[in-house]
Motif scaffolding. Structure first.
Motif, PDB file in Angstrom:
ATOM      1  N   SER A   1       0.836  -1.206   0.000  1.00 18.50           N
ATOM      2  CA  SER A   1       0.000   0.000   0.000  1.00 18.50           C
ATOM      3  C   SER A   1       0.868   1.253   0.000  1.00 18.50           C
ATOM      4  O   SER A   1       1.969   1.268   0.553  1.00 18.50           O
ATOM      5  N   SER A   2       0.342   2.294  -0.593  1.00 20.73           N
ATOM      6  CA  SER A   2       1.044   3.583  -0.631  1.00 20.73           C
ATOM      7  C   SER A   2       0.713   4.393   0.609  1.00 20.73           C
ATOM      8  O   SER A   2      -0.255   4.099   1.326  1.00 20.73           O
ATOM      9  N   ARG A   3       1.495   5.427   0.820  1.00 19.83           N
ATOM     10  CA  ARG A   3       1.199   6.362   1.913  1.00 19.83           C
ATOM     11  C   ARG A   3      -0.212   6.907   1.761  1.00 19.83           C
ATOM     12  O   ARG A   3      -0.969   6.977   2.731  1.00 19.83           O
ATOM     13  N   ALA A   4      -0.559   7.299   0.543  1.00 21.93           N
ATOM     14  CA  ALA A   4      -1.886   7.881   0.293  1.00 21.93           C
ATOM     15  C   ALA A   4      -3.001   6.886   0.621  1.00 21.93           C
ATOM     16  O   ALA A   4      -4.042   7.276   1.167  1.00 21.93           O
ATOM     17  N   GLU A   5      -2.811   5.613   0.310  1.00 15.69           N
ATOM     18  CA  GLU A   5      -3.833   4.606   0.606  1.00 15.69           C
ATOM     19  C   GLU A   5      -3.997   4.409   2.115  1.00 15.69           C
ATOM     20  O   GLU A   5      -5.117   4.236   2.601  1.00 15.69           O
ATOM     21  N   LEU A   6      -2.892   4.448   2.845  1.00 16.22           N
ATOM     22  CA  LEU A   6      -2.975   4.318   4.303  1.00 16.22           C
ATOM     23  C   LEU A   6      -3.657   5.533   4.932  1.00 16.22           C
ATOM     24  O   LEU A   6      -4.469   5.392   5.848  1.00 16.22           O
ATOM     25  N   VAL A   7      -3.330   6.702   4.429  1.00 17.67           N
ATOM     26  CA  VAL A   7      -3.976   7.924   4.928  1.00 17.67           C
ATOM     27  C   VAL A   7      -5.469   7.889   4.613  1.00 17.67           C
ATOM     28  O   VAL A   7      -6.303   8.204   5.467  1.00 17.67           O
ATOM     29  N   GLU A   8      -5.814   7.485   3.415  1.00 20.86           N
ATOM     30  CA  GLU A   8      -7.229   7.401   3.026  1.00 20.86           C
ATOM     31  C   GLU A   8      -7.972   6.387   3.899  1.00 20.86           C
ATOM     32  O   GLU A   8      -9.092   6.647   4.345  1.00 20.86           O
ATOM     33  N   ALA A   9      -7.360   5.245   4.161  1.00 21.39           N
ATOM     34  CA  ALA A   9      -7.997   4.234   5.009  1.00 21.39           C
ATOM     35  C   ALA A   9      -8.214   4.775   6.410  1.00 21.39           C
ATOM     36  O   ALA A   9      -9.297   4.604   6.991  1.00 21.39           O
ATOM     37  N   ARG A  10      -7.214   5.439   6.960  1.00 21.60           N
ATOM     38  CA  ARG A  10      -7.335   6.029   8.304  1.00 21.60           C
ATOM     39  C   ARG A  10      -8.463   7.050   8.343  1.00 21.60           C
ATOM     40  O   ARG A  10      -9.314   7.027   9.237  1.00 21.60           O
ATOM     41  N   ASP A  11      -8.475   7.943   7.377  1.00 21.27           N
ATOM     42  CA  ASP A  11      -9.476   9.011   7.356  1.00 21.27           C
ATOM     43  C   ASP A  11     -10.888   8.473   7.124  1.00 21.27           C
ATOM     44  O   ASP A  11     -11.843   8.938   7.744  1.00 21.27           O
ATOM     45  N   ALA A  12     -11.008   7.489   6.242  1.00 19.58           N
ATOM     46  CA  ALA A  12     -12.324   6.893   5.969  1.00 19.58           C
ATOM     47  C   ALA A  12     -12.846   6.160   7.203  1.00 19.58           C
ATOM     48  O   ALA A  12     -14.020   6.268   7.549  1.00 19.58           O
ATOM     49  N   LEU A  13     -11.958   5.422   7.873  1.00 18.99           N
ATOM     50  CA  LEU A  13     -12.375   4.708   9.078  1.00 18.99           C
ATOM     51  C   LEU A  13     -12.805   5.682  10.174  1.00 18.99           C
ATOM     52  O   LEU A  13     -13.837   5.484  10.823  1.00 18.99           O
ATOM     53  N   ALA A  14     -12.060   6.756  10.359  1.00 19.20           N
ATOM     54  CA  ALA A  14     -12.415   7.758  11.370  1.00 19.20           C
ATOM     55  C   ALA A  14     -13.773   8.382  11.049  1.00 19.20           C
ATOM     56  O   ALA A  14     -14.619   8.544  11.942  1.00 19.20           O
TER      57      ALA A  14
ATOM     58  N   LEU B   1      -8.835   2.995  15.839  1.00 21.66           N
ATOM     59  CA  LEU B   1      -8.069   3.834  14.909  1.00 21.66           C
ATOM     60  C   LEU B   1      -6.558   3.714  15.061  1.00 21.66           C
ATOM     61  O   LEU B   1      -5.815   4.013  14.119  1.00 21.66           O
ATOM     62  N   LEU B   2      -6.074   3.302  16.226  1.00 17.39           N
ATOM     63  CA  LEU B   2      -4.631   3.298  16.500  1.00 17.39           C
ATOM     64  C   LEU B   2      -3.771   2.659  15.404  1.00 17.39           C
ATOM     65  O   LEU B   2      -2.793   3.269  14.969  1.00 17.39           O
ATOM     66  N   PRO B   3      -4.062   1.429  14.952  1.00 15.38           N
ATOM     67  CA  PRO B   3      -3.186   0.818  13.954  1.00 15.38           C
ATOM     68  C   PRO B   3      -3.113   1.608  12.643  1.00 15.38           C
ATOM     69  O   PRO B   3      -2.042   1.741  12.050  1.00 15.38           O
ATOM     70  N   PHE B   4      -4.246   2.145  12.216  1.00 20.06           N
ATOM     71  CA  PHE B   4      -4.262   2.908  10.973  1.00 20.06           C
ATOM     72  C   PHE B   4      -3.580   4.264  11.137  1.00 20.06           C
ATOM     73  O   PHE B   4      -2.902   4.735  10.224  1.00 20.06           O
ATOM     74  N   GLU B   5      -3.745   4.879  12.299  1.00 23.17           N
ATOM     75  CA  GLU B   5      -3.050   6.147  12.560  1.00 23.17           C
ATOM     76  C   GLU B   5      -1.551   5.936  12.583  1.00 23.17           C
ATOM     77  O   GLU B   5      -0.803   6.698  11.967  1.00 23.17           O
ATOM     78  N   ALA B   6      -1.100   4.891  13.267  1.00 24.02           N
ATOM     79  CA  ALA B   6       0.338   4.621  13.364  1.00 24.02           C
ATOM     80  C   ALA B   6       0.912   4.250  11.992  1.00 24.02           C
ATOM     81  O   ALA B   6       2.004   4.724  11.632  1.00 24.02           O
ATOM     82  N   ALA B   7       0.212   3.430  11.231  1.00 25.93           N
ATOM     83  CA  ALA B   7       0.713   3.015   9.917  1.00 25.93           C
ATOM     84  C   ALA B   7       0.794   4.190   8.951  1.00 25.93           C
ATOM     85  O   ALA B   7       1.795   4.354   8.233  1.00 25.93           O
ATOM     86  N   ALA B   8      -0.242   5.017   8.920  1.00 21.60           N
ATOM     87  CA  ALA B   8      -0.240   6.172   8.020  1.00 21.60           C
ATOM     88  C   ALA B   8       0.875   7.139   8.386  1.00 21.60           C
ATOM     89  O   ALA B   8       1.610   7.621   7.513  1.00 21.60           O
ATOM     90  N   GLU B   9       1.025   7.418   9.675  1.00 25.97           N
ATOM     91  CA  GLU B   9       2.061   8.336  10.120  1.00 25.97           C
ATOM     92  C   GLU B   9       3.459   7.773   9.852  1.00 25.97           C
ATOM     93  O   GLU B   9       4.360   8.505   9.406  1.00 25.97           O
ATOM     94  N   ALA B  10       3.651   6.478  10.091  1.00 29.14           N
ATOM     95  CA  ALA B  10       4.958   5.861   9.833  1.00 29.14           C
ATOM     96  C   ALA B  10       5.304   5.893   8.347  1.00 29.14           C
ATOM     97  O   ALA B  10       6.437   6.190   7.970  1.00 29.14           O
TER      98      ALA B  10
ATOM     99  N   GLU C   1     -21.242   6.866   5.631  1.00 31.69           N
ATOM    100  CA  GLU C   1     -22.011   5.638   5.853  1.00 31.69           C
ATOM    101  C   GLU C   1     -21.247   4.363   5.513  1.00 31.69           C
ATOM    102  O   GLU C   1     -21.700   3.267   5.836  1.00 31.69           O
ATOM    103  N   ASP C   2     -20.119   4.486   4.842  1.00 31.80           N
ATOM    104  CA  ASP C   2     -19.329   3.304   4.513  1.00 31.80           C
ATOM    105  C   ASP C   2     -17.907   3.511   5.028  1.00 31.80           C
ATOM    106  O   ASP C   2     -17.464   4.640   5.183  1.00 31.80           O
ATOM    107  N   PRO C   3     -17.173   2.417   5.284  1.00 36.42           N
ATOM    108  CA  PRO C   3     -15.834   2.562   5.849  1.00 36.42           C
ATOM    109  C   PRO C   3     -14.724   2.770   4.815  1.00 36.42           C
ATOM    110  O   PRO C   3     -13.550   2.763   5.169  1.00 36.42           O
ATOM    111  N   GLY C   4     -15.096   2.936   3.568  1.00 37.41           N
ATOM    112  CA  GLY C   4     -14.093   3.141   2.534  1.00 37.41           C
ATOM    113  C   GLY C   4     -13.707   1.844   1.846  1.00 37.41           C
ATOM    114  O   GLY C   4     -14.390   0.830   1.965  1.00 37.41           O
ATOM    115  N   ASP C   5     -12.579   1.887   1.140  1.00 38.56           N
ATOM    116  CA  ASP C   5     -12.182   0.772   0.287  1.00 38.56           C
ATOM    117  C   ASP C   5     -11.332  -0.301   0.970  1.00 38.56           C
ATOM    118  O   ASP C   5     -11.123  -1.362   0.406  1.00 38.56           O
TER     119      ASP C   5
END
Length: 141
Positions: free
Chosen positions: A80-93, A126-135, A101-105
């Motif tokens: 996954s790219s940085r952008a995909e991790l950021v998008e996943a984090r933001d969509a989940l939040a 959210l912790l794992p997605f926040e940490a992964a996106a930031e890392a 209404e949906d959690p994203g892709d």
């Protein structure tokens, strides 16, 4: 907590976290902690020139919801790219907060549907997605 919140699918995921070892030489390492419940997640990453994760390590000390989230993040983070991790984090939040209404892709995140009503659990999820996106962002800069 209700049975719906800690259901069999959540517990199965919690028991199957991939990449559960720190990396020896990460390009970035980020630790996140929830002050509400004390859950803690550390994510190590290595990214390639294109910004895609090529190696991942996780240390997860969290409730079953945080562990399940770490399992879902870890199952797809490599490649996954940085952008995909950021998008996943933001969509989940946004999904957890009710802003969408949906959690994203990212596969599997709809498993947290019942957790939306329990705002005190959102930080742990959210912790794992926040940490992964930031890392990944840190490693790529």
């Amino acid at each position: 907590m209700t049975t719906a919140l800690y259901n069999r699918d959540i517990l199965r995921l919690a028991a199957s976290i991939p990449h559960q070892a720190p990396l020896e030489r990460p390009q970035a390492s980020v630790e996140k902690r929830s002050p509400v419940c004390g859950s803690k997640v550390r994510v190590d990453v290595v990214v390639d020139e294109a910004g895609r994760v090529t190696a991942l390590g996780q240390e997860v000390k969290a409730c079953a919801l945080g562990q399940a989230s770490a399992a879902l993040m870890g199952a797809r983070a490599i490649g996954s790219s940085r952008a995909e991790l950021v998008e996943a984090r933001d969509a989940l939040a946004a999904y957890l907060s009710g802003a969408r209404e949906d959690p994203g892709d990212w596969p599997g995140l709809d498993i947290f549907r019942d957790a939306r009503a329990f705002t005190a659990r959102h930080a742990s999820i959210l912790l794992p997605f926040e940490a992964a996106a930031e890392a990944a962002e840190e490693a790529g800069s």
